[in-house]
Design an enzyme around this catalytic site. Structure first.
Site, PDB file in Angstrom:
ATOM      1  N   ARG A  38      -7.540   2.843   1.593  1.00  0.00           N
ATOM      2  CA  ARG A  38      -8.832   2.378   2.096  1.00  0.00           C
ATOM      3  C   ARG A  38      -8.770   0.880   2.407  1.00  0.00           C
ATOM      4  O   ARG A  38      -7.940   0.162   1.879  1.00  0.00           O
ATOM      5  CB  ARG A  38      -9.914   2.530   1.022  1.00  0.00           C
ATOM      6  CG  ARG A  38      -9.961   3.867   0.389  1.00  0.00           C
ATOM      7  CD  ARG A  38     -10.927   3.794  -0.794  1.00  0.00           C
ATOM      8  NE  ARG A  38     -10.751   4.946  -1.660  1.00  0.00           N
ATOM      9  CZ  ARG A  38     -11.432   5.126  -2.785  1.00  0.00           C
ATOM     10  NH1 ARG A  38     -12.318   4.222  -3.186  1.00  0.00           N
ATOM     11  NH2 ARG A  38     -11.230   6.194  -3.520  1.00  0.00           N
ATOM     12  N   ASP A  57     -11.848  -2.340   2.596  1.00  0.00           N
ATOM     13  CA  ASP A  57     -13.250  -2.617   2.276  1.00  0.00           C
ATOM     14  C   ASP A  57     -14.055  -3.078   3.486  1.00  0.00           C
ATOM     15  O   ASP A  57     -13.501  -3.401   4.529  1.00  0.00           O
ATOM     16  CB  ASP A  57     -13.310  -3.734   1.234  1.00  0.00           C
ATOM     17  CG  ASP A  57     -13.228  -3.180  -0.172  1.00  0.00           C
ATOM     18  OD1 ASP A  57     -13.305  -1.955  -0.336  1.00  0.00           O
ATOM     19  OD2 ASP A  57     -13.081  -3.996  -1.104  1.00  0.00           O
ATOM     20  N   ARG A  71      -7.352  -9.990  -2.415  1.00  0.00           N
ATOM     21  CA  ARG A  71      -8.461 -10.948  -2.339  1.00  0.00           C
ATOM     22  C   ARG A  71      -8.598 -11.766  -3.619  1.00  0.00           C
ATOM     23  O   ARG A  71      -8.972 -12.943  -3.579  1.00  0.00           O
ATOM     24  CB  ARG A  71      -9.759 -10.208  -2.009  1.00  0.00           C
ATOM     25  CG  ARG A  71      -9.756  -9.685  -0.562  1.00  0.00           C
ATOM     26  CD  ARG A  71     -10.824  -8.646  -0.306  1.00  0.00           C
ATOM     27  NE  ARG A  71     -12.148  -9.196  -0.552  1.00  0.00           N
ATOM     28  CZ  ARG A  71     -13.266  -8.477  -0.461  1.00  0.00           C
ATOM     29  NH1 ARG A  71     -13.206  -7.192  -0.123  1.00  0.00           N
ATOM     30  NH2 ARG A  71     -14.429  -9.030  -0.699  1.00  0.00           N
TER      31      ARG A  71
END
Lengths: 253, 253
Positions: B57, B59, B204
């Site tokens: 995935r 975000d 991140r």
């Protein structure tokens, strides 16, 4: 009541991403750059309407790196705080780069001396999802020396009726182009146009015509003929707005 | 009725601009990349539902330059026509770069060998309206040698619990980072992370921590300690999604 003698004129240099705007100029029920600027100024002035004057309009999807505007204000705010106040009240697709107090004789529209537009073309065979709103995707092979030869004929003072939208209401279609540069860096072709002013859609029609020259659809030797015809019907297609940037506006001091 | 033996597996490499998506994975009533892919495939298959499997995935706001997906199809279409058909049915913020028929043993998620993420930081004092969705604007002075010293400690095999969102449901938080590069070009700082896999928000949080190291808020000598604590609470903030790109995914052949 505002005493007009107490108003101070402010000049701002702004950038905007034209993607989500219906152009610069206010239109009913549409999101425009001018509307967002006047909305932000009205908030800073506690609801008072403040009129903004720009160097010129830009169309839907067209970007600005160095658009210039002015407005008159009764507020006395240090100049760097004006930049902060405006940016705090503007949406994130408009940025004020610089603010200065100017004389009341300064006029963003009527005082322009020189304007530069740039047009970005992505020549790559592949679509680039990150540049789709910022360059015109034109995946063709171009004859660059033909483009350069054709571009030379536009330099100087000409009646640009053939390269102006038929919808234009301007009477005097004579403009002076000081410089045209065609720069190719890998798959990106950049056109630079510097002139004393440009008619409605003029840069986009010049680019559309030059690209057709590059494809061999129009001969570079036809440019003066096209100019002399003063007829929009024989010039090239209007290149899309997403590749166009109002790059810089200069004023007489 | 579809005979499963007649299904052929297709692998696609895709790019997307994450700005207008609520991430990759399907969620009710939200616009996601997977939903758009499955919608396009359903149209190509005349309404039949086709399930898409991605390498992982991404975000909200996170981009992909080289996301990899697979799906199974009963259609026999030449491979280059698959690319055209998909792009014709996808919105303009998703582009299929490459399509190939692969063996049914290929699996976009479970077969990954190596992933590269890149993170783009705009260090300029000025906001750049054209990069606001594509780089993290962080207008600070950074000590680059401290950042590079700190980054070295993440290379290798570690339990990255401290650098993983507390919301992650993955049990095994051991990952191997093969390479971290910090490249500064003018005002743009690019982090490259290559590893065998990354946890939820891991890149991140690593970037957020490295930027705090660069600002002098965390010492580069603390990195191993932070890793060993296996506690998210002491590591840096999570850098925003807009600077992050899933750059490349490699598979065992």
């Amino acid at each position: 009541m505002i005493d007009m003698n107490d108003l101070q004129r402010i000049k701002c240099t702004i950038s905007y991403d034209g993607t989500s705007f219906n152009g610069y100029q206010v239109q009913p029920d549409k999101r425009t750059v001018q509307q967002e600027l006047e909305h932000a100024l009205s908030r800073i002035h506690k609801g008072q309407a403040i009129k903004v004057v720009a160097s010129g309009r830009t169309d839907t999807g067209v970007h600005a790196r160095g658009q210039v505007i002015h407005f008159d204000t009764p507020l006395s705010i240090p100049v760097h705080k004006w930049t902060l106040a405006l940016n705090a009240n503007l949406p994130d697709d408009i940025v004020v780069n610089e603010t200065e107090y100017v004389s009341n004789y300064f006029h963003a529209r009527f005082g322009t001396k020189k304007k530069e537009y740039r047009y970005f073309v992505n020549l790559s065979k592949k679509r680039d999802v990150f540049n789709r709103n910022y360059m015109y995707h034109f995946p063709r092979s171009l004859n660059m020396s033909d483009i350069e030869e054709a571009a030379k004929d536009f330099i100087g003072t000409h009646d640009f009726t053939s390269f102006c939208s038929a919808r234009s209401e301007v009477e005097d279609k004579v403009r002076t182009i000081y410089k045209i540069e065609c720069i190719q860096e890998d798959d990106v072709l950049i056109f630079r146009f510097v002139g004393n002013g440009f008619l409605y859609n003029m840069v986009r029609i010049l680019v559309g015509t030059l690209l057709q020259v590059g494809e061999g659809k129009i001969s570079p030797s036809q440019m003066l003929e096209l100019l002399n015809e003063r007829n929009r019907e024989h010039t090239g297609v209007t290149a899309p707005g997403n590749g166009l940037y109002l790059w810089e506006v200069s004023y007489n001091n």
